[in-house]
Design an enzyme around this catalytic site. Structure first.
Site, short mmCIF file in Angstrom:
data_model
loop_
_atom_site.label_atom_id
_atom_site.label_comp_id
_atom_site.label_asym_id
_atom_site.label_seq_id
_atom_site.Cartn_x
_atom_site.Cartn_y
_atom_site.Cartn_z
N HIS A 41 79.77 38.52 -72.15
CA HIS A 41 78.78 37.52 -72.53
C HIS A 41 79.36 36.45 -73.44
O HIS A 41 80.19 36.73 -74.30
CB HIS A 41 77.59 38.19 -73.22
N SER A 52 73.97 46.14 -74.84
CA SER A 52 74.48 44.80 -74.57
C SER A 52 74.30 43.94 -75.81
O SER A 52 73.25 43.99 -76.44
CB SER A 52 73.71 44.19 -73.40
#
Lengths: 493, 121, 425
Positions: free
Chosen positions: A51, A350
């Site tokens: 990310h 995450s």
């Protein structure tokens, strides 16, 4: 009792990266995992995305680790020889009402220190992804987003750690700590006790149970969140981009992404489950992810699926420690005062994959602050050479490989073109692949259209041969998952 | 007193349902059906038999098992005895297709034949 | 091991279609016929189909699969067909160049005058993908189980549930029972049997194995190994009927839900695939859209009887042999055009001797060195002059054109090669 300087509990991406970065120093390190392979938890079943870092709330440890970690992946993939592609990602707004969110995300990304982001117009998005929903109103482009092979990143880190002296014990389950007063001086496992000066809790979905054994954060709880995914047949449809919907309360939402294996992937949803091993796929979950995926690319249908799977995220409830930031699911990375000798890592959902190398460096900093001398080993080798993937090589390279080792000329998996040479190389790798799934995750064998129906008997045969065991002892994923029950004629009426 | 029995014919892939009118074991009429169907119905009523194909162990062959089959249809009611016997049979490679693996098995007059050549490994 | 790099006919796959094609190709004039097979022996999937029921059409006999295959294998060997075993074709170009590899055969790079695709089919896995639940060991296609039980000598479980009433599933139900395992039941999502009635009779009825129509598997239970499956009845639109669920303890689930042609290689060669059959579009000679590439058997569409596969293979083999003969004839008629004295190159590189029967052949060349005086541009068959043309000079920058007249037909027929030269007059 065998004693180590550091015992890392858990061989996921966080544990393996920590072991790898720590292997730089004069430390005697043990890494344990309860499964028959490393990286079988969240590290093997996730969105495979590095990310950019615009998503976490500014001020959180998540935001900091994400951006720091993201910047490390180019070097890391080069050193460790795993596949990684910084191709950027998009948050796609559908309809005018979602456009505002892009600006908010852009601002959030800037505050987090994400470089190079900007908003692109709908026409530009359509030209970059022709299959996109025609109602697209714009997109946020983050050039530092990337895709990787998260499992191989984990394996590569572990192999490099092993090459630099770390011991890895599989099928070794943490049971309790051994204390000297409050201080942790060892770890009890199902295969015996091990002494240590430092224990690193990198137990992922079980991090809460491990820290509770040390008397740390009794209020902390992991709530496993199951995410279901579908992998698409690459012969049917290719997606070249990483496409997120605009995020909602429930997280980053259901994305459509390219993978490094060439198959597009859709998912995940987010289901709270009780059992941290419950990676079952459900009909409702599948319906949910296809609906989500169709919002981005309307032509996606379940007919395109070639595989489905589910992974579990270690969703925690740790409040962010930064004053003024109200976020209750932050990472924990600490050396708690009440349990000397513990490095406590928890709630790594995450962007945990992206953050893992930064978390490893953070652990090193904390050890240094705690007075560890951390002398560098002069012979530390950061390089882990990749092993060849036959299918991805140009013809001349394939030829060279076969000439050097004829076993690369024998194709075992017809769909994915995986050769006997690759399988044997994995069986004898520094972290040996000792069961079918371990080989599958490393070589991508059995993931094509026939789902392994041709390769399975061959792989069982090769594993038996190479490991010197009977075919009936070969497993899919460790003891209890044997493929075969007996010889055809070995029965009594 | 004639009775009617329905028999699914397995002689060919067509799989006809035969309606057999018979008095005891004496067949009066079979319909519809071809010659082979009639013969099958007659047998099925009195003494049902099946071709049986299975394997036996083979030593020194390319594979550990040799496929074998019955030289003629075998009494259906004794198939369980047959598999018991064949489970313990072991032959030696090489072997040729059609070779008799067991002669007159269980006194039925049926031989067990090798279904293929099996070379030595 | 192959010794040649050029074959009349190369056949991909040594199953019933490929073997029949190879035999027919040899019988119809093809000289060099090679079959490339990925398995370590010939016969294809028939070697694991040990049950009877093959060959009623072809041999008027009820044969087991391996016996049916053996007859074709023996014939192919008698006809001098060459084989490459344990060798996988990586790709085929539209020009019929074939790359294959094998542990023992190494790298195979050869060109075929014609190709027969006979890779067969594989089992459908769509149902497997869609079944919810865990992914434990113990879920296999019926064909994989068949391979283990009949060829490799291992049982993949002891208590089975079979999903799908296809022939392989029913036949496996009988096989497993004969080898001492227990088959709990066979489930079929359709309201009717999808395999042959005779298999229902002799595989299920004979062994008291229950068949449940309009039923499917709702969920697989078990973390490491299958522990049970949850079954459910479905309505006419295949929707599960709530309340009809049943949990059946078992350690293995087999899937027998149909077959699909295997055409990954065909696509690479540019062969167009019919989405309905899953196989190539073919004409009545079994030629695909790519000239010289033929396809036969289950690779074209899934047959119900092996006899038809063999027949299709035979026809494709004949067509492939004829095509190869034409190409070979053409190759034999080609005569190379060589650059001789002071000629850098000639285009074309080869000419068909037969062309001169109808039209002259125009050649174009460039010289190496300039000659600023009158020259002869000559074509010779060794020392015999075939054609000659005068030019006032020859310069490397300017192309020289020369025609071989139709009157040279007889002389060209005798030539092994023609040499061009540019010499001073």
């Amino acid at each position: 009792m065998k004693a180590y300087d550091v015992i890392v509990i858990g061989g996921g991406i966080v544990g393996c990266m920590t072991a790898r970065f720590l292997s730089r120093y004069r430390l005697n390190i043990l890494l344990i995992d309860k499964a028959a392979d490393i990286g079988t938890g969240a590290s093997a079943a996730n969105s495979a995305i590095v990310h950019a870092g615009y998503d976490p709330e500014p001020g959180t440890l998540k935001a900091k680790m994400n951006v720091l970690g993201n910047a490390m992946w180019d070097t890391l993939s080069g050193e460790l020889g795993f596949e990684y592609d910084r191709r950027g990602d998009y948050v796609v707004a559908i309809g005018p009402e979602e456009l505002d969110t892009l600006d908010k995300l852009l601002e959030q990304g800037r505050r987090n220190g994400v470089p190079g982001m900007h908003v692109i117009l709908a026409d530009e998005m359509r030209s970059r992804e022709p299959n996109i929903n025609p109602l697209v109103s714009g997109a946020l482009w983050a050039p530092t987003g990337g895709i990787c092979d998260p499992f191989m990143a984990t394996v590569a880190a572990a192999e490099n750690a092993v090459a630099n002296g770390v011991t890895v014990l599989l099928e070794t389950e943490f049971q309790d700590f051994i204390f000297d007063g409050a201080r942790i001086v060892g770890v009890r496992t199902n295969v015996g006790d091990f002494g240590c000066r430092w224990a690193v809790n990198a137990a992922g979905l079980y991090a809460d149970q491990v820290m509770h054994k040390a008397g740390v954060r009794p209020e902390f709880k992991i709530t496993p969140r199951r995410g279901e995914y579908a992998v698409l047949d690459r012969a049917e449809l290719e997606v070249n981009n990483v496409l997120f919907p605009v995020p909602s309360e429930r997280g980053k939402g259901i994305l459509v992404t390219a993978t490094l294996h060439g198959n597009a992937m859709v998912g995940p949803n987010s289901q709270i489950v009780d059992d941290a091993e419950d990676s079952a796929v459900t009909n409702d979950g599948m319906a949910e992810i296809w609906e989500g995926a169709q919002k981005l690319i309307p032509s996606l249908t379940p007919r395109l699926a070639i595989a489905v799977f589910a992974g579990l995220r270690a969703h925690g409830n740790a409040p962010c420690l930064t004053p003024g930031v109200s976020h209750n699911h932050d990472f924990i990375i600490e050396t708690p005062r009440e349990a000397p000798g513990l490095v406590n890592i928890g709630g790594i959902e995450s962007p945990g994959l992206t953050s893992a190398p930064a978390i490893a460096l953070h652990v090193i900093e904390m050890l240094r602050e705690a007075g560890e001398k951390l002398e560098e080993k002069p012979d530390w080798n950061p390089i882990r050479p990749p092993r060849p993937h036959f299918r991805k090589l140009p013809r001349e390279e394939q030829m060279k490989l076969i000439k050097a080792d004829p076993r690369f000329g024998r194709v075992i998996c017809r769909c994915e073109m995986v050769t006997e040479g690759e399988i044997i190389a994995e069986i004898h790798a520094p972290i040996p692949a000792r069961n079918y799934d371990a080989i599958k995750r490393r070589t991508w064998l059995g993931t094509g259209r026939c789902l392994g129906s041709f390769d399975m008997p061959r792989v069982v045969e090769i594993l038996a041969e190479e490991l010197g065991i009977a075919p009936e002892e070969v497993t899919k994923k460790g003891p209890g998952s044997e493929f075969l029950t007996r010889k055809t004629k070995a029965w009594e009426a | 007193m004639s009775e009617k029995t329905k028999i699914l014919c397995i002689t060919c892939p067509k799989g006809c349902t035969l309606e057999v009118s018979h008095e005891g074991q004496t067949i009066l009429e079979v319909k519809p059906g071809c010659k082979r169907g009639h013969a099958y119905a007659a047998n099925e009523l009195v003494n049902p038999r099946r071709m049986v194909a299975t394997t036996v162990n083979i030593r020194g062959g390319l594979h550990p098992l040799l496929p074998v089959y019955t030289s003629a249809p075998f009494p259906k009611g004794r198939i369980h005895e047959l598999r018991e016997v064949l489970r313990k049979v072991e032959v030696q490679a090489p072997i040729r297709m059609g070779a008799v693996v067991v002669e007159d098995i269980l006194g039925t007059g049926v031989n067990i034949l090798a279904s293929r050549d099996m070379a030595q490994a | 091991m192959t010794t040649k790099d050029r074959y009349d006919v190369v056949i991909i796959g040594a199953g019933p279609g490929g073997l029949a094609a190879a035999i027919a190709a040899r019988q119809n004039g093809a000289e060099d016929v090679l079959v490339i097979e990925r398995d370590k022996e010939l016969g294809g999937i028939l070697q694991q189909c040990i049950h009877n029921g093959f060959g009623l059409e072809t041999f008027q006999q009820d044969l087991p699969g391996p016996s049916y295959a053996q007859r074709f294998i023996d014939q192919a060997l008698d006809h001098g067909v060459e084989f490459l075993l344990d060798t996988m074709v990586l790709d085929i170009s539209s020009q019929r160049r074939i790359f294959a590899t094998g542990k023992h055969s190494g790298i195979v790079d050869l060109t075929a005058r014609s190709v027969v695709l006979s890779m067969g089919c594989r089992e459908r896995t769509r149902a497997q993908i869609r079944i919810p639940g865990m992914r434990p060991a113990g879920v296999y296609t019926a064909g994989t189980a068949q391979r283990w039980v009949n060829v490799e000598g291992f049982m993949p479980g002891s208590r089975y549930v079979i999903l799908g009433s296809g022939d392989i599933g029913m036949i496996m139900a009988r096989r497993l029972t004969l080898e001492g395992a227990h088959v709990e039941r066979v489930l079929e999502v359709m309201p009717y049997l999808t395999g042959l009635t005779r298999n229902y009779v002799q595989c299920l009825m004979d062994f008291d194995i229950p068949l449940q129509l309009s039923h499917t598997v709702k969920r697989i239970i078990g973390h490491k190994r299958v522990e049970a499956v949850e079954t459910v009845r479905v309505d006419e639109r295949w929707n599960p009927i709530p309340g009809s669920e049943e949990i059946i303890p078992c350690d293995t689930m087999l899937l027998s839900v149909g077959l699909i042609p295997e055409n990954e290689l065909s696509r690479q060669a540019g062969v167009l695939i019919d989405p309905l059959t899953g196989g190539p579009f073919v004409d009545d000679s079994f030629q695909t859209n790519i000239p010289g590439i033929f396809a036969a058997g289950n690779v074209v569409h899934v047959y119900d009887l092996v006899d038809w596969v063999s027949e299709a293979g035979r026809l494709a083999g004949i067509s492939a042999a004829r095509f190869a003969a034409q190409v070979r004839r053409k190759e034999n008629r080609l005569v190379p055009l060589l650059a001789g004295e002071n000629v850098r190159y000639v285009v074309p590189h080869r000419m068909d001797r037969e062309t001169l029967a109808e039209t002259p052949v125009r050649l174009q060349l460039r010289v190496r060195q300039p000659i600023e005086s009158p020259v002869w541009v000559e074509v010779r068959n060794r020392t015999n002059l075939i054609a000659r043309k005068g030019e006032l000079y020859a310069r490397p920058g300017e192309i020289i054109t020369l025609e071989i007249p139709t009157t040279a037909y007889d002389e060209v027929q005798k030539a092994d090669e023609l040499t061009l030269a540019v010499v001073k007059r």
